[in-house]
Design an enzyme around this catalytic site. Structure first.
Site, PDB file in Angstrom:
ATOM      1  CE1 TYR A  18      21.900  63.442  36.814  1.00 44.16           C
ATOM      2  CE2 TYR A  18      23.048  64.159  34.837  1.00 44.16           C
ATOM      3  CZ  TYR A  18      22.451  64.445  36.048  1.00 44.16           C
ATOM      4  OH  TYR A  18      22.390  65.742  36.489  1.00 44.16           O
ATOM      5  CE1 TYR A  20      21.841  62.233  41.003  1.00 43.36           C
ATOM      6  CE2 TYR A  20      19.944  63.207  39.908  1.00 43.36           C
ATOM      7  CZ  TYR A  20      21.235  63.320  40.388  1.00 43.36           C
ATOM      8  OH  TYR A  20      21.925  64.497  40.246  1.00 43.36           O
ATOM      9  CE1 TYR A  26      16.812  64.984  38.666  1.00 43.64           C
ATOM     10  CE2 TYR A  26      17.848  67.102  38.263  1.00 43.64           C
ATOM     11  CZ  TYR A  26      17.029  66.282  39.028  1.00 43.64           C
ATOM     12  OH  TYR A  26      16.443  66.779  40.163  1.00 43.64           O
ATOM     13  NE  ARG A  48      14.745  73.841  38.444  1.00 44.36           N
ATOM     14  CZ  ARG A  48      14.649  75.154  38.534  1.00 44.36           C
ATOM     15  NH1 ARG A  48      13.489  75.742  38.342  1.00 44.36           N
ATOM     16  NH2 ARG A  48      15.693  75.901  38.808  1.00 44.36           N
ATOM     17  CD  GLU A  71      18.559  74.825  40.532  1.00 43.83           C
ATOM     18  OE1 GLU A  71      17.466  74.948  41.130  1.00 43.83           O
ATOM     19  OE2 GLU A  71      18.873  73.802  39.906  1.00 43.83           O
TER      20      GLU A  71
END
Length: 178
Positions: A18, A20, A26, A48, A71
């Site tokens: 997806y 943003y 991501y 990351r 996280e």
């Protein structure tokens, strides 16, 4: 997309890409009912990637899912998926240290948990950078639950295009080796 999402089982084992509205891209996988894997391809912490992140995964109403976790960096994440509409909404609560030193997190987190925890203690946490954004789901794959092939290497330029074009996974949702 032809799959209709109704139950929680429809959501689990699904692999998404997806983007943003702010342009950050991501890749995210609902590995099972309590674990997610993801790669970050665009934005502040692009590069990351994380495996086996413990998460709370629930169905709010048929076809709408909420996923939340914290996280080791201290970053909190809340994602609302509406896959039948190819939409999602995410809110990321970045600690101040991640905003000021994002490069520390741009790694395979699983091999650097101690560094994430050390940085969380060493640098300032507040005020948090809150990033609430809608996103368009650009890819939905049926990877099945607990498929270790979905997120198993660092992101590279063009990876999401390879996935969407069918050049990354074979018919059994295993990595195609070049």
């Amino acid at each position: 997309m032809t799959k209709k999402f109704v139950t929680l089982d429809d959501f689990l084992g699904t692999h998404f890409i997806y983007t943003y509205d702010n342009g950050w891209e991501y890749e995210w996988y609902a590995k099972n009912d309590h674990t997610v894997d993801y790669r970050i391809h665009g934005g502040m912490v692009a590069g990351r990637w994380v495996k086996d992140q413990q998460a709370d995964i629930v169905m709010l109403v048929p076809g709408v899912y909420k996923v939340t976790w914290t996280e080791p960096t201290g970053t909190d994440v809340a994602l609302d998926f509406m896959p039948n509409d190819n939409k999602m909404h995410g809110t990321i609560f970045f600690p101040k240290w991640v905003e000021e030193h994002p490069e520390i997190t741009v790694t395979f987190q699983n091999e650097h948990i101690d560094l994430m925890e050390e940085s969380r203690e060493k640098y300032e946490t507040y005020p948090k950078l809150v990033v609430p954004e809608f996103a368009s789901i650009t890819y939905v794959g049926e990877a099945g639950q607990n498929n270790e092939s979905v997120i198993n290497e660092a992101p590279y330029d063009g990876m999401t295009d390879d996935i969407r074009a069918g050049r990354y996974f074979d018919d059994n949702y295993q990595r195609i080796r070049k």
